[in-house]
Scaffold this motif. Structure first.
Motif, PDB file in Angstrom:
ATOM      1  N   UNK A 131       0.838  -1.198   0.000  1.00 25.68           N
ATOM      2  CA  UNK A 131       0.000   0.000   0.000  1.00 25.68           C
ATOM      3  C   UNK A 131       0.872   1.246   0.000  1.00 25.68           C
ATOM      4  N   UNK A 132       0.363   2.297  -0.608  1.00 26.34           N
ATOM      5  CA  UNK A 132       1.067   3.573  -0.572  1.00 26.34           C
ATOM      6  C   UNK A 132       2.370   3.612  -1.327  1.00 26.34           C
ATOM      7  N   UNK A 133       2.546   2.726  -2.300  1.00 21.94           N
ATOM      8  CA  UNK A 133       3.815   2.676  -3.050  1.00 21.94           C
ATOM      9  C   UNK A 133       4.092   3.997  -3.761  1.00 21.94           C
ATOM     10  N   UNK A 134       3.048   4.602  -4.339  1.00 24.02           N
ATOM     11  CA  UNK A 134       3.234   5.837  -5.110  1.00 24.02           C
ATOM     12  C   UNK A 134       3.581   7.030  -4.228  1.00 24.02           C
ATOM     13  N   UNK A 135       3.482   6.851  -2.902  1.00 25.94           N
ATOM     14  CA  UNK A 135       3.850   7.931  -1.983  1.00 25.94           C
ATOM     15  C   UNK A 135       5.204   7.700  -1.318  1.00 25.94           C
ATOM     16  N   UNK A 136       5.844   6.562  -1.601  1.00 29.22           N
ATOM     17  CA  UNK A 136       7.061   6.211  -0.869  1.00 29.22           C
ATOM     18  C   UNK A 136       8.151   7.254  -1.050  1.00 29.22           C
ATOM     19  N   UNK A 137       8.361   7.728  -2.267  1.00 29.11           N
ATOM     20  CA  UNK A 137       9.452   8.682  -2.504  1.00 29.11           C
ATOM     21  C   UNK A 137       9.217   9.986  -1.747  1.00 29.11           C
ATOM     22  N   UNK A 138       7.952  10.405  -1.633  1.00 29.61           N
ATOM     23  CA  UNK A 138       7.650  11.615  -0.873  1.00 29.61           C
ATOM     24  C   UNK A 138       7.957  11.404   0.610  1.00 29.61           C
ATOM     25  N   UNK A 139       7.532  10.259   1.144  1.00 31.12           N
ATOM     26  CA  UNK A 139       7.788   9.971   2.552  1.00 31.12           C
ATOM     27  C   UNK A 139       9.279   9.850   2.834  1.00 31.12           C
ATOM     28  N   UNK A 140       9.992   9.152   1.960  1.00 32.58           N
ATOM     29  CA  UNK A 140      11.434   8.961   2.141  1.00 32.58           C
ATOM     30  C   UNK A 140      12.150  10.308   2.217  1.00 32.58           C
ATOM     31  N   UNK A 142      10.906  13.283   2.874  1.00 31.16           N
ATOM     32  CA  UNK A 142      10.486  14.070   4.031  1.00 31.16           C
ATOM     33  C   UNK A 142      11.125  13.545   5.324  1.00 31.16           C
ATOM     34  N   UNK A 143      11.218  12.228   5.440  1.00 30.46           N
ATOM     35  CA  UNK A 143      11.730  11.610   6.670  1.00 30.46           C
ATOM     36  C   UNK A 143      13.250  11.667   6.786  1.00 30.46           C
ATOM     37  N   UNK A 144      13.947  11.750   5.660  1.00 26.09           N
ATOM     38  CA  UNK A 144      15.412  11.643   5.699  1.00 26.09           C
ATOM     39  C   UNK A 144      16.089  12.947   6.126  1.00 26.09           C
ATOM     40  N   UNK A 145      15.368  14.056   6.040  1.00 26.15           N
ATOM     41  CA  UNK A 145      15.964  15.354   6.319  1.00 26.15           C
ATOM     42  C   UNK A 145      16.752  15.445   7.618  1.00 26.15           C
ATOM     43  N   UNK A 146      16.169  15.042   8.765  1.00 23.66           N
ATOM     44  CA  UNK A 146      16.900  15.164  10.039  1.00 23.66           C
ATOM     45  C   UNK A 146      18.211  14.384  10.076  1.00 23.66           C
ATOM     46  N   UNK A 147      18.299  13.269   9.353  1.00 21.27           N
ATOM     47  CA  UNK A 147      19.529  12.470   9.348  1.00 21.27           C
ATOM     48  C   UNK A 147      20.644  13.156   8.569  1.00 21.27           C
ATOM     49  N   UNK A 148      20.269  14.125   7.724  1.00 24.65           N
ATOM     50  CA  UNK A 148      21.240  14.861   6.919  1.00 24.65           C
ATOM     51  C   UNK A 148      21.523  16.251   7.489  1.00 24.65           C
ATOM     52  N   UNK A 178       2.116  12.405   5.574  1.00 22.37           N
ATOM     53  CA  UNK A 178       3.151  11.613   4.900  1.00 22.37           C
ATOM     54  C   UNK A 178       4.454  11.625   5.691  1.00 22.37           C
ATOM     55  N   UNK A 179       4.758  12.759   6.300  1.00 18.09           N
ATOM     56  CA  UNK A 179       5.990  12.877   7.064  1.00 18.09           C
ATOM     57  C   UNK A 179       5.901  12.095   8.373  1.00 18.09           C
ATOM     58  N   UNK A 180       4.737  12.116   9.006  1.00 15.55           N
ATOM     59  CA  UNK A 180       4.602  11.549  10.346  1.00 15.55           C
ATOM     60  C   UNK A 180       4.225  10.073  10.343  1.00 15.55           C
ATOM     61  N   UNK A 181       3.461   9.649   9.338  1.00 15.00           N
ATOM     62  CA  UNK A 181       2.964   8.274   9.315  1.00 15.00           C
ATOM     63  C   UNK A 181       4.029   7.305   8.791  1.00 15.00           C
ATOM     64  N   UNK A 182       3.850   6.023   9.092  1.00 12.77           N
ATOM     65  CA  UNK A 182       4.758   4.988   8.602  1.00 12.77           C
ATOM     66  C   UNK A 182       4.616   4.829   7.094  1.00 12.77           C
ATOM     67  N   UNK A 183       5.637   4.243   6.475  1.00 12.14           N
ATOM     68  CA  UNK A 183       5.543   3.927   5.051  1.00 12.14           C
ATOM     69  C   UNK A 183       4.306   3.067   4.807  1.00 12.14           C
ATOM     70  N   UNK A 184       3.660   3.311   3.661  1.00  9.48           N
ATOM     71  CA  UNK A 184       2.441   2.588   3.344  1.00  9.48           C
ATOM     72  C   UNK A 184       1.205   3.420   3.564  1.00  9.48           C
TER      73      UNK A 184
END
Length: 225
Positions: A131-140, A142-148, A178-184
């Motif tokens: 589920x939510x495959x078409x949103x994965x790149x957006x979530x990725x 958004x979520x990766x920012x703090x690690x960088x 999208x930022x707060x929820x889990x992938x999917x």
């Protein structure tokens, strides 16, 4: 010096008659370029398929600090991927994300174990995601920012540093989820809304990390649309 490490393959290019230069994000050394000798030779016992984007490998590396280009001595699969490279939508998202991720990693040439763990876990989830495959790149992205070091506390932060107009209240709420929820996470959105969200995120990273516009962006859009 011999280094054992897990690594995420991002891309490769041909080198000489039988070798390649692979760009790999490793747990122990960060982002770097590595020669893989004779992998394209007919006598090679291992397939070049090991170096498809987002493949996760166990590596033995020969590292010499005075050189920018290091060497892969041995490698094997760490976690077999079953769907990322076979599914058209997933493979297109993977191609896009590995290009953007490579650009964001240009300054990560030292170990960043938290970022590595995030990326590896994300890839494993993506491979199995239904589920939510078409949103994965957006979530990725958004979520990766703090690690960088580019913390995204809320969606206003994304748009305040660009010349883009803030999204509608509805789209801002979707991006927050999208930022707060889990992938999917599944949500309905128009093609225009998804494109606008992605443009906003990319411009945020272009502003902060000075990355160029991804060449694979239009391919991604044609598949998702």
């Amino acid at each position: 010096m011999i280094v054992k490490s897990k690594g995420i393959v991002l891309s490769y290019m041909k080198y000489g008659d039988t070798s390649i230069i692979a760009r790999i994000f490793t747990e122990e050394g960060g982002y770097g370029s590595y020669i893989v000798n004779s992998i394209r030779s007919q006598k090679s016992k291992k397939s070049i398929g090991y170096f498809q984007p987002f493949t996760i490998l166990d590596l033995i590396l020969y590292v010499k600090e005075t050189r920018d280009l290091q060497r892969v001595s041995e490698f094997k699969s760490h976690y077999p991927l079953h769907h990322i490279h076979q599914d058209l939508m997933k493979s297109s998202i993977t191609l896009f994300l590995t290009e953007v991720f490579s650009k964001l990693l240009q300054s990560e040439q030292s170990p960043n174990p938290e970022l590595y763990a995030f990326a590896e876990d994300s890839i494993k989830i993506f491979d199995q995601l239904k589920d939510g495959v078409s949103n994965f790149h957006l979530q990725f992205l958004l979520k990766i920012g703090p690690f960088l070091g580019y913390a995204i506390d809320d969606i206003d932060n994304v748009y305040s540093s660009t010349n883009r107009l803030s999204p509608s209240n509805e789209n801002q709420e979707i991006m927050d989820m999208l930022m707060k929820e889990s992938y999917g996470y599944e949500t309905k959105m128009t093609r225009e809304a998804r494109n606008d969200m992605l443009d906003g995120i990319l411009e945020y990273y272009q502003h902060h990390a000075h990355i160029a516009k991804p060449k694979s962006l239009e391919v991604l859009r044609s598949v998702l649309n």
